[in-house]
Write an enzyme that holds these catalytic residues in place. Structure first.
Site, PDB file in Angstrom:
ATOM      1  CE  LYS A  33     -37.064  48.609  33.933  1.00 27.18           C
ATOM      2  NZ  LYS A  33     -36.734  47.929  35.193  1.00 27.18           N
ATOM      3  CD  GLN A  69     -38.504  45.620  37.430  1.00 27.64           C
ATOM      4  OE1 GLN A  69     -38.023  45.789  36.317  1.00 27.64           O
ATOM      5  NE2 GLN A  69     -38.678  46.619  38.271  1.00 27.64           N
ATOM      6  CG  ASP A  77     -30.706  47.500  36.645  1.00 29.64           C
ATOM      7  OD1 ASP A  77     -31.059  48.531  36.032  1.00 29.64           O
ATOM      8  OD2 ASP A  77     -31.507  46.657  37.079  1.00 29.64           O
TER       9      ASP A  77
END
Ligand code: NDP
Length: 289
Positions: free
Chosen positions: A53, A97, A120
Protein backbone atom coordinates in the site's frame (compact mmCIF):
# COMPACT_ATOMS: atom_id res chain seq x y z
CA UNK A 1 -15.90 -21.38 -25.60
CA UNK A 2 -13.10 -19.72 -23.68
CA UNK A 3 -13.91 -16.81 -21.40
CA UNK A 4 -12.60 -13.29 -21.91
CA UNK A 5 -10.07 -12.53 -19.18
CA UNK A 6 -10.81 -9.50 -17.00
CA UNK A 7 -7.29 -8.19 -16.54
CA UNK A 8 -7.13 -6.48 -13.15
CA UNK A 9 -3.54 -5.34 -13.59
CA UNK A 10 -4.36 -3.53 -16.82
CA UNK A 11 -7.50 -1.83 -15.48
CA UNK A 12 -5.74 -0.93 -12.24
CA UNK A 13 -2.93 0.75 -14.21
CA UNK A 14 -5.44 2.81 -16.21
CA UNK A 15 -7.40 3.87 -13.13
CA UNK A 16 -4.21 4.72 -11.21
CA UNK A 17 -2.93 6.89 -14.06
CA UNK A 18 -6.20 8.87 -14.09
CA UNK A 19 -6.21 9.37 -10.32
CA UNK A 20 -2.51 10.25 -10.23
CA UNK A 21 -3.38 13.29 -12.34
CA UNK A 22 -6.03 14.27 -9.79
CA UNK A 23 -3.47 13.85 -6.98
CA UNK A 24 -0.98 16.02 -8.87
CA UNK A 25 -3.59 18.72 -9.42
CA UNK A 26 -4.47 18.73 -5.72
CA UNK A 27 -0.80 18.90 -4.75
CA UNK A 28 -0.31 21.90 -7.07
CA UNK A 29 -3.25 23.53 -5.30
CA UNK A 30 -1.52 23.00 -1.94
CA UNK A 31 -3.20 19.78 -0.74
CA UNK A 32 -1.04 16.69 -1.13
CA UNK A 33 -3.26 13.66 -0.42
CA UNK A 34 -2.11 11.82 2.72
CA UNK A 35 -2.78 8.31 4.01
CA UNK A 36 -1.94 6.97 7.48
CA UNK A 37 -1.78 3.22 7.98
CA UNK A 38 -1.93 1.65 11.44
CA UNK A 39 -0.56 -1.85 11.90
CA UNK A 40 -0.65 -3.81 15.16
CA UNK A 41 1.38 -6.99 15.71
CA UNK A 42 3.81 -8.81 13.44
CA UNK A 43 1.62 -10.82 11.07
CA UNK A 44 3.82 -11.25 7.94
CA UNK A 45 0.86 -11.14 5.53
CA UNK A 46 -0.36 -7.85 7.06
CA UNK A 47 3.17 -6.42 6.89
CA UNK A 48 3.34 -7.28 3.18
CA UNK A 49 -0.07 -5.71 2.48
CA UNK A 50 1.02 -2.52 4.24
CA UNK A 51 4.31 -2.43 2.34
CA UNK A 52 2.43 -2.76 -0.97
CA UNK A 53 0.00 0.00 0.00
CA UNK A 54 2.84 2.39 0.87
CA UNK A 55 4.63 1.61 -2.40
CA UNK A 56 1.41 2.26 -4.34
CA UNK A 57 0.98 5.59 -2.52
CA UNK A 58 4.51 6.66 -3.46
CA UNK A 59 3.87 5.79 -7.11
CA UNK A 60 0.62 7.77 -7.18
CA UNK A 61 1.79 10.98 -5.52
CA UNK A 62 0.18 10.29 -2.14
CA UNK A 63 2.02 11.08 1.10
CA UNK A 64 1.91 8.09 3.45
CA UNK A 65 2.99 7.20 6.97
CA UNK A 66 2.88 3.97 8.95
CA UNK A 67 2.17 3.72 12.67
CA UNK A 68 3.34 0.32 13.93
CA UNK A 69 2.46 -1.12 17.34
CA UNK A 70 3.56 -4.32 19.03
CA UNK A 71 0.95 -7.06 19.39
CA UNK A 72 0.61 -6.52 23.16
CA UNK A 73 -0.06 -2.78 22.95
CA UNK A 74 -3.06 -1.43 24.89
CA UNK A 75 -6.02 -0.61 22.68
CA UNK A 76 -6.18 2.90 24.15
CA UNK A 77 -2.77 3.74 22.65
CA UNK A 78 -4.08 2.89 19.19
CA UNK A 79 -7.28 4.88 19.83
CA UNK A 80 -5.14 7.87 20.89
CA UNK A 81 -3.11 7.56 17.70
CA UNK A 82 -6.33 7.55 15.63
CA UNK A 83 -7.59 10.65 17.47
CA UNK A 84 -4.36 12.50 16.65
CA UNK A 85 -4.61 11.45 12.99
CA UNK A 86 -8.28 12.52 12.90
CA UNK A 87 -7.10 16.05 13.75
CA UNK A 88 -4.11 16.06 11.37
CA UNK A 89 -4.94 18.22 8.33
CA UNK A 90 -2.20 16.54 6.24
CA UNK A 91 -3.83 13.13 6.63
CA UNK A 92 -6.98 12.55 4.55
CA UNK A 93 -7.28 8.79 4.88
CA UNK A 94 -6.77 6.50 7.88
CA UNK A 95 -6.60 2.75 7.52
CA UNK A 96 -6.29 0.16 10.28
CA UNK A 97 -4.79 -3.03 8.86
CA UNK A 98 -6.94 -6.00 9.85
CA UNK A 99 -6.93 -8.42 11.57
CA UNK A 100 -6.22 -6.80 14.93
CA UNK A 101 -4.93 -8.95 17.83
CA UNK A 102 -7.67 -10.76 19.79
CA UNK A 103 -7.68 -8.36 22.76
CA UNK A 104 -8.88 -5.55 20.47
CA UNK A 105 -12.50 -4.50 19.99
CA UNK A 106 -12.57 -4.15 16.20
CA UNK A 107 -15.77 -2.13 16.15
CA UNK A 108 -14.48 0.36 18.71
CA UNK A 109 -11.27 0.91 16.75
CA UNK A 110 -12.96 1.23 13.35
CA UNK A 111 -15.65 3.61 14.60
CA UNK A 112 -13.05 5.88 16.18
CA UNK A 113 -11.83 6.84 12.71
CA UNK A 114 -13.33 10.13 11.47
CA UNK A 115 -16.05 9.26 8.94
CA UNK A 116 -14.54 11.57 6.31
CA UNK A 117 -11.14 9.79 6.64
CA UNK A 118 -12.48 6.21 6.71
CA UNK A 119 -11.10 5.26 3.29
CA UNK A 120 -11.79 1.55 3.86
CA UNK A 121 -15.49 2.37 4.28
CA UNK A 122 -15.86 0.12 7.34
CA UNK A 123 -17.16 2.71 9.85
CA UNK A 124 -20.80 1.99 10.77
CA UNK A 125 -21.80 5.42 9.42
CA UNK A 126 -20.25 4.62 6.06
CA UNK A 127 -21.83 1.15 5.98
CA UNK A 128 -25.23 2.77 6.59
CA UNK A 129 -24.52 5.40 3.95
CA UNK A 130 -23.69 2.67 1.42
CA UNK A 131 -26.82 0.63 2.21
CA UNK A 132 -29.07 3.68 1.84
CA UNK A 133 -27.55 4.72 -1.48
CA UNK A 134 -25.64 7.69 -0.02
CA UNK A 135 -22.15 6.25 -0.40
CA UNK A 136 -19.31 8.19 1.25
CA UNK A 137 -16.55 5.62 0.60
CA UNK A 138 -17.08 2.30 -1.16
CA UNK A 139 -15.14 -0.56 0.48
CA UNK A 140 -12.10 -1.13 -1.71
CA UNK A 141 -12.50 -4.77 -2.83
CA UNK A 142 -16.14 -4.64 -4.00
CA UNK A 143 -15.51 -1.14 -5.38
CA UNK A 144 -12.68 -2.64 -7.45
CA UNK A 145 -15.02 -5.34 -8.75
CA UNK A 146 -17.60 -2.73 -9.78
CA UNK A 147 -14.95 -0.71 -11.63
CA UNK A 148 -13.76 -3.86 -13.43
CA UNK A 149 -17.31 -4.57 -14.58
CA UNK A 150 -17.86 -0.98 -15.64
CA UNK A 151 -14.57 -0.66 -17.55
CA UNK A 152 -15.38 -3.85 -19.45
CA UNK A 153 -18.88 -2.57 -20.32
CA UNK A 154 -20.54 -5.44 -18.49
CA UNK A 155 -24.18 -4.54 -17.86
CA UNK A 156 -25.49 -5.11 -14.34
CA UNK A 157 -29.08 -3.84 -14.44
CA UNK A 158 -31.62 -6.63 -14.59
CA UNK A 159 -28.98 -9.34 -14.22
CA UNK A 160 -29.07 -12.05 -11.59
CA UNK A 161 -25.96 -11.62 -9.45
CA UNK A 162 -24.98 -14.29 -6.95
CA UNK A 163 -22.43 -13.41 -4.27
CA UNK A 164 -20.92 -16.31 -2.33
CA UNK A 165 -19.75 -14.98 1.04
CA UNK A 166 -21.25 -12.56 3.58
CA UNK A 167 -18.22 -10.91 5.19
CA UNK A 168 -18.44 -7.24 6.12
CA UNK A 169 -15.45 -6.38 3.95
CA UNK A 170 -16.39 -8.25 0.75
CA UNK A 171 -19.64 -10.21 0.51
CA UNK A 172 -22.16 -7.83 2.10
CA UNK A 173 -20.95 -4.57 0.52
CA UNK A 174 -20.53 -6.37 -2.82
CA UNK A 175 -24.17 -7.45 -2.74
CA UNK A 176 -25.30 -3.92 -1.82
CA UNK A 177 -23.33 -2.33 -4.65
CA UNK A 178 -24.71 -4.76 -7.22
CA UNK A 179 -28.22 -4.18 -5.86
CA UNK A 180 -27.74 -0.42 -6.14
CA UNK A 181 -26.90 -0.87 -9.84
CA UNK A 182 -30.12 -2.77 -10.47
CA UNK A 183 -29.07 -6.39 -10.23
CA UNK A 184 -31.29 -8.99 -8.58
CA UNK A 185 -28.95 -10.24 -5.88
CA UNK A 186 -28.70 -13.54 -4.04
CA UNK A 187 -26.20 -13.95 -1.19
CA UNK A 188 -25.02 -17.50 -0.50
CA UNK A 189 -23.07 -18.66 2.55
CA UNK A 190 -21.70 -21.85 4.05
CA UNK A 191 -25.27 -22.52 5.28
CA UNK A 192 -26.84 -22.34 1.81
CA UNK A 193 -28.47 -25.60 0.77
CA UNK A 194 -27.96 -26.67 -2.84
CA UNK A 195 -25.47 -23.93 -3.67
CA UNK A 196 -25.35 -25.15 -7.27
CA UNK A 197 -29.02 -24.29 -7.81
CA UNK A 198 -28.15 -20.65 -7.17
CA UNK A 199 -24.80 -20.45 -8.92
CA UNK A 200 -26.15 -22.19 -12.04
CA UNK A 201 -28.62 -19.32 -12.46
CA UNK A 202 -26.12 -16.51 -11.94
CA UNK A 203 -25.41 -14.09 -14.79
CA UNK A 204 -22.74 -12.55 -12.55
CA UNK A 205 -21.09 -14.80 -9.96
CA UNK A 206 -18.83 -13.23 -7.32
CA UNK A 207 -16.96 -15.69 -5.14
CA UNK A 208 -15.40 -14.62 -1.81
CA UNK A 209 -15.15 -17.68 0.42
CA UNK A 210 -11.44 -18.32 1.02
CA UNK A 211 -11.97 -21.93 -0.12
CA UNK A 212 -9.48 -22.81 -2.88
CA UNK A 213 -11.11 -23.69 -6.23
CA UNK A 214 -14.49 -24.46 -4.65
CA UNK A 215 -16.45 -23.19 -7.65
CA UNK A 216 -16.29 -25.81 -10.38
CA UNK A 217 -17.33 -25.65 -14.04
CA UNK A 218 -20.52 -27.58 -13.28
CA UNK A 219 -21.64 -24.76 -10.97
CA UNK A 220 -21.39 -22.03 -13.61
CA UNK A 221 -23.98 -20.94 -16.18
CA UNK A 222 -22.50 -20.89 -19.69
CA UNK A 223 -21.49 -17.33 -20.59
CA UNK A 224 -21.62 -16.03 -16.99
CA UNK A 225 -19.32 -13.34 -15.63
CA UNK A 226 -17.23 -14.99 -12.90
CA UNK A 227 -15.39 -12.75 -10.43
CA UNK A 228 -12.96 -14.54 -8.14
CA UNK A 229 -12.12 -12.50 -5.05
CA UNK A 230 -10.35 -15.34 -3.23
CA UNK A 231 -6.62 -15.35 -2.61
CA UNK A 232 -5.37 -18.67 -1.24
CA UNK A 233 -1.78 -19.77 -0.72
CA UNK A 234 -1.37 -23.45 -1.58
CA UNK A 235 1.09 -25.87 0.06
CA UNK A 236 3.48 -25.45 -2.89
CA UNK A 237 3.56 -21.69 -2.30
CA UNK A 238 1.46 -20.83 -5.37
CA UNK A 239 -1.60 -18.59 -5.21
CA UNK A 240 -5.04 -19.66 -6.35
CA UNK A 241 -8.55 -18.28 -6.15
CA UNK A 242 -11.85 -19.67 -4.94
CA UNK A 243 -12.73 -20.67 -8.52
CA UNK A 244 -11.32 -23.61 -10.48
CA UNK A 245 -9.96 -21.20 -13.07
CA UNK A 246 -8.84 -23.59 -15.82
CA UNK A 247 -12.12 -25.51 -15.88
CA UNK A 248 -14.45 -22.53 -15.38
CA UNK A 249 -12.68 -20.52 -18.09
CA UNK A 250 -14.09 -22.98 -20.63
CA UNK A 251 -17.70 -22.29 -19.54
CA UNK A 252 -17.81 -18.63 -18.42
CA UNK A 253 -18.13 -15.59 -20.69
CA UNK A 254 -15.76 -13.48 -18.58
CA UNK A 255 -13.45 -14.48 -15.73
CA UNK A 256 -10.91 -12.86 -13.42
CA UNK A 257 -7.55 -14.61 -12.89
CA UNK A 258 -5.80 -15.05 -9.54
CA UNK A 259 -3.35 -13.42 -9.20
CA UNK A 260 -3.87 -10.42 -11.47
CA UNK A 261 -7.65 -10.03 -11.13
CA UNK A 262 -9.41 -8.39 -8.20
CA UNK A 263 -6.22 -8.08 -6.09
CA UNK A 264 -4.60 -5.17 -7.99
CA UNK A 265 -7.95 -3.36 -8.03
CA UNK A 266 -8.29 -3.40 -4.23
CA UNK A 267 -5.17 -1.31 -3.57
CA UNK A 268 -6.06 0.95 -6.48
CA UNK A 269 -9.44 1.79 -4.99
CA UNK A 270 -7.75 2.62 -1.67
CA UNK A 271 -5.65 5.20 -3.53
CA UNK A 272 -8.78 6.58 -5.23
CA UNK A 273 -10.62 6.87 -1.90
CA UNK A 274 -7.66 8.70 -0.35
CA UNK A 275 -7.47 11.18 -3.22
CA UNK A 276 -11.27 11.62 -3.08
CA UNK A 277 -11.02 12.35 0.67
CA UNK A 278 -8.32 14.96 -0.04
CA UNK A 279 -10.44 16.56 -2.79
CA UNK A 280 -13.37 16.82 -0.38
CA UNK A 281 -11.14 18.29 2.35
CA UNK A 282 -9.75 20.86 -0.05
CA UNK A 283 -13.20 21.93 -1.26
CA UNK A 284 -14.66 21.92 2.25
CA UNK A 285 -17.25 19.25 1.38
CA UNK A 286 -18.88 17.77 4.50
CA UNK A 287 -19.79 14.09 4.17
CA UNK A 288 -21.43 13.63 7.58
CA UNK A 289 -24.84 15.04 8.47
P1 NDP B 1 -14.46 -14.54 5.36
O1 NDP B 1 -13.82 -15.77 5.87
O2 NDP B 1 -14.70 -13.41 6.27
O3 NDP B 1 -15.86 -14.95 4.71
C1 NDP B 1 -15.99 -16.08 3.89
C2 NDP B 1 -17.44 -16.24 3.53
O4 NDP B 1 -17.55 -17.36 2.65
C3 NDP B 1 -18.36 -16.52 4.72
O5 NDP B 1 -19.51 -15.73 4.63
C4 NDP B 1 -18.67 -18.01 4.60
O6 NDP B 1 -19.97 -18.35 5.02
C5 NDP B 1 -18.59 -18.20 3.10
N1 NDP B 1 -18.24 -19.59 2.77
C6 NDP B 1 -17.17 -20.29 3.21
N2 NDP B 1 -17.20 -21.53 2.69
C7 NDP B 1 -18.29 -21.61 1.92
C8 NDP B 1 -18.87 -22.64 1.14
N3 NDP B 1 -18.30 -23.83 1.04
N4 NDP B 1 -20.00 -22.37 0.47
C9 NDP B 1 -20.57 -21.16 0.55
N5 NDP B 1 -20.08 -20.14 1.27
C10 NDP B 1 -18.95 -20.36 1.96
O7 NDP B 1 -13.59 -14.11 4.10
P2 NDP B 1 -13.43 -12.68 3.35
O8 NDP B 1 -14.72 -12.23 2.81
O9 NDP B 1 -12.64 -11.76 4.19
O10 NDP B 1 -12.46 -13.13 2.15
C11 NDP B 1 -12.85 -14.10 1.21
C12 NDP B 1 -11.71 -14.40 0.29
O11 NDP B 1 -11.36 -13.22 -0.41
C13 NDP B 1 -10.42 -14.86 0.97
O12 NDP B 1 -9.76 -15.78 0.12
C14 NDP B 1 -9.61 -13.60 1.08
O13 NDP B 1 -8.22 -13.85 1.13
C15 NDP B 1 -9.98 -12.92 -0.20
N6 NDP B 1 -9.84 -11.48 -0.19
C16 NDP B 1 -9.27 -10.93 -1.29
C17 NDP B 1 -9.16 -9.57 -1.40
C18 NDP B 1 -8.59 -9.02 -2.66
O14 NDP B 1 -8.12 -7.90 -2.66
N7 NDP B 1 -8.64 -9.76 -3.76
C19 NDP B 1 -9.56 -8.66 -0.33
C20 NDP B 1 -10.23 -9.34 0.75
C21 NDP B 1 -10.35 -10.69 0.82
P3 NDP B 1 -20.43 -18.23 6.58
O15 NDP B 1 -20.61 -16.78 6.83
O16 NDP B 1 -21.69 -19.00 6.63
O17 NDP B 1 -19.32 -18.82 7.39
Amino acid sequence: MSALILDGKQIAALVRAEWKLRAEKLTQQGTKPGLAVIIVGDDPASALYVKNKIKACNETGIYSEVHSFGGSVEQQKVLDCIQTLNQNVHIHGILVQLPLPPQFENNRVITSIAVEKDVDGFHFYNVGALVTGNTVFSPCTPYGVMVMLERNNIAIEGKHAVVIGRSNIVGKPMAMMLLEKGATVTICTSRTRNLLEFTKNADILVVATGKPRMVTAAMVKPGAVVIDVGINRLADGKLCGDVDYDAVKAVAGHITPVPGGVGPMTITMLLCNTILAAERAQSGIQVKF
